[in-house]
Design a protein around this motif. Structure first.
Motif, PDB file in Angstrom:
ATOM      1  N   ALA A 171       0.836  -1.203   0.000  1.00 36.47           N
ATOM      2  CA  ALA A 171       0.000   0.000   0.000  1.00 36.47           C
ATOM      3  C   ALA A 171       0.871   1.252   0.000  1.00 36.47           C
ATOM      4  O   ALA A 171       0.609   2.201  -0.743  1.00 36.47           O
ATOM      5  N   GLU A 172       1.920   1.255   0.817  1.00 38.80           N
ATOM      6  CA  GLU A 172       2.810   2.422   0.863  1.00 38.80           C
ATOM      7  C   GLU A 172       3.540   2.605  -0.461  1.00 38.80           C
ATOM      8  O   GLU A 172       3.665   3.733  -0.948  1.00 38.80           O
ATOM      9  N   ALA A 173       3.986   1.509  -1.063  1.00 31.78           N
ATOM     10  CA  ALA A 173       4.661   1.613  -2.361  1.00 31.78           C
ATOM     11  C   ALA A 173       3.725   2.211  -3.405  1.00 31.78           C
ATOM     12  O   ALA A 173       4.145   3.023  -4.236  1.00 31.78           O
ATOM     13  N   PHE A 174       2.445   1.856  -3.353  1.00 31.79           N
ATOM     14  CA  PHE A 174       1.475   2.382  -4.307  1.00 31.79           C
ATOM     15  C   PHE A 174       1.137   3.847  -4.025  1.00 31.79           C
ATOM     16  O   PHE A 174       1.298   4.706  -4.886  1.00 31.79           O
ATOM     17  N   TYR A 175       0.673   4.129  -2.818  1.00 31.40           N
ATOM     18  CA  TYR A 175       0.192   5.480  -2.521  1.00 31.40           C
ATOM     19  C   TYR A 175       1.318   6.505  -2.436  1.00 31.40           C
ATOM     20  O   TYR A 175       1.161   7.651  -2.848  1.00 31.40           O
ATOM     21  N   SER A 176       2.455   6.112  -1.922  1.00 33.32           N
ATOM     22  CA  SER A 176       3.584   7.032  -1.832  1.00 33.32           C
ATOM     23  C   SER A 176       4.422   6.991  -3.103  1.00 33.32           C
ATOM     24  O   SER A 176       4.716   8.026  -3.701  1.00 33.32           O
ATOM     25  N   GLY A 177       4.791   5.781  -3.524  1.00 36.31           N
ATOM     26  CA  GLY A 177       5.665   5.637  -4.682  1.00 36.31           C
ATOM     27  C   GLY A 177       5.015   5.981  -6.000  1.00 36.31           C
ATOM     28  O   GLY A 177       5.540   6.771  -6.776  1.00 36.31           O
ATOM     29  N   VAL A 178       3.851   5.386  -6.277  1.00 31.10           N
ATOM     30  CA  VAL A 178       3.191   5.605  -7.564  1.00 31.10           C
ATOM     31  C   VAL A 178       2.412   6.916  -7.580  1.00 31.10           C
ATOM     32  O   VAL A 178       2.533   7.713  -8.508  1.00 31.10           O
ATOM     33  N   LEU A 179       1.599   7.158  -6.531  1.00 25.37           N
ATOM     34  CA  LEU A 179       0.772   8.371  -6.529  1.00 25.37           C
ATOM     35  C   LEU A 179       1.486   9.587  -5.968  1.00 25.37           C
ATOM     36  O   LEU A 179       1.027  10.710  -6.151  1.00 25.37           O
ATOM     37  N   GLY A 180       2.584   9.394  -5.243  1.00 25.81           N
ATOM     38  CA  GLY A 180       3.353  10.527  -4.725  1.00 25.81           C
ATOM     39  C   GLY A 180       2.788  11.163  -3.471  1.00 25.81           C
ATOM     40  O   GLY A 180       3.144  12.299  -3.147  1.00 25.81           O
ATOM     41  N   LEU A 181       1.922  10.449  -2.734  1.00 27.79           N
ATOM     42  CA  LEU A 181       1.381  11.013  -1.497  1.00 27.79           C
ATOM     43  C   LEU A 181       2.436  10.945  -0.401  1.00 27.79           C
ATOM     44  O   LEU A 181       3.184   9.975  -0.293  1.00 27.79           O
ATOM     45  N   GLU A 182       2.469  11.966   0.430  1.00 33.32           N
ATOM     46  CA  GLU A 182       3.425  12.037   1.538  1.00 33.32           C
ATOM     47  C   GLU A 182       2.966  11.170   2.702  1.00 33.32           C
ATOM     48  O   GLU A 182       1.823  11.257   3.147  1.00 33.32           O
ATOM     49  N   VAL A 183       3.873  10.325   3.196  1.00 34.00           N
ATOM     50  CA  VAL A 183       3.584   9.530   4.392  1.00 34.00           C
ATOM     51  C   VAL A 183       3.694  10.454   5.593  1.00 34.00           C
ATOM     52  O   VAL A 183       4.707  11.133   5.773  1.00 34.00           O
TER      53      VAL A 183
END
Length: 137
Positions: free
Chosen positions: A19-31
């Motif tokens: 999930a983190e790889a997708f939302y942060s990595g692909v979509l660029g959302l900040e954790v």
């Protein structure tokens, strides 16, 4: 009193690393917050996207805080606002990351939506705001 705005929304995923790889990595959302085995939270414009592992949160509240238990199982849905041009860009970015496009179409009112799945199977939509709002909101 004005209409309330959404401050946070939650999805559920057993594989938080994916999930983190997708939302942060692909979509660029900040954790903004991560607790291994429990959750990862992302900044998404003026809101926070909460991604919980349902196995860790099911039947549990906020521990020392009086947060009532909440959770879900199965695929959820989240729609992100985007202009037509931004949807074109998202499509290219998602395809480059080898994310399958489930649907890309125009609604009867002319608004465009693009649908994909996150690694947990949640339905993620990118849609023009005019899908729901006529420009007055």
């Amino acid at each position: 009193m004005s209409s309330p705005a959404i401050l946070e929304a939650a999805l559920y995923a057993e594989d938080l690393e994916a999930a983190e790889a997708f939302y942060s990595g692909v979509l660029g959302l900040e954790v903004v917050l991560r607790k291994d085995g429990a959750h990862v939270f992302f900044r998404c414009a003026g809101a926070i996207l909460l991604v919980f592992d349902p196995r860790a949160t099911e039947g549990q509240g906020g521990g020392a805080l009086p947060v009532p238990p909440h959770g879900a199982r199965g695929a959820g849905h989240l729609c992100l606002a985007a202009t037509a041009e931004e949807i074109d860009g998202w499509r290219l970015r998602l395809e480059a990351a080898e994310i399958a496009i489930e649907a890309d179409f125009r609604w009867p009112n002319g608004a465009r939506s693009l649908y994909v799945r996150d690694p947990a199977g949640n339905s993620l939509e990118f849609a023009e705001p005019r899908l729901w709002f006529d420009g007055k909101d």
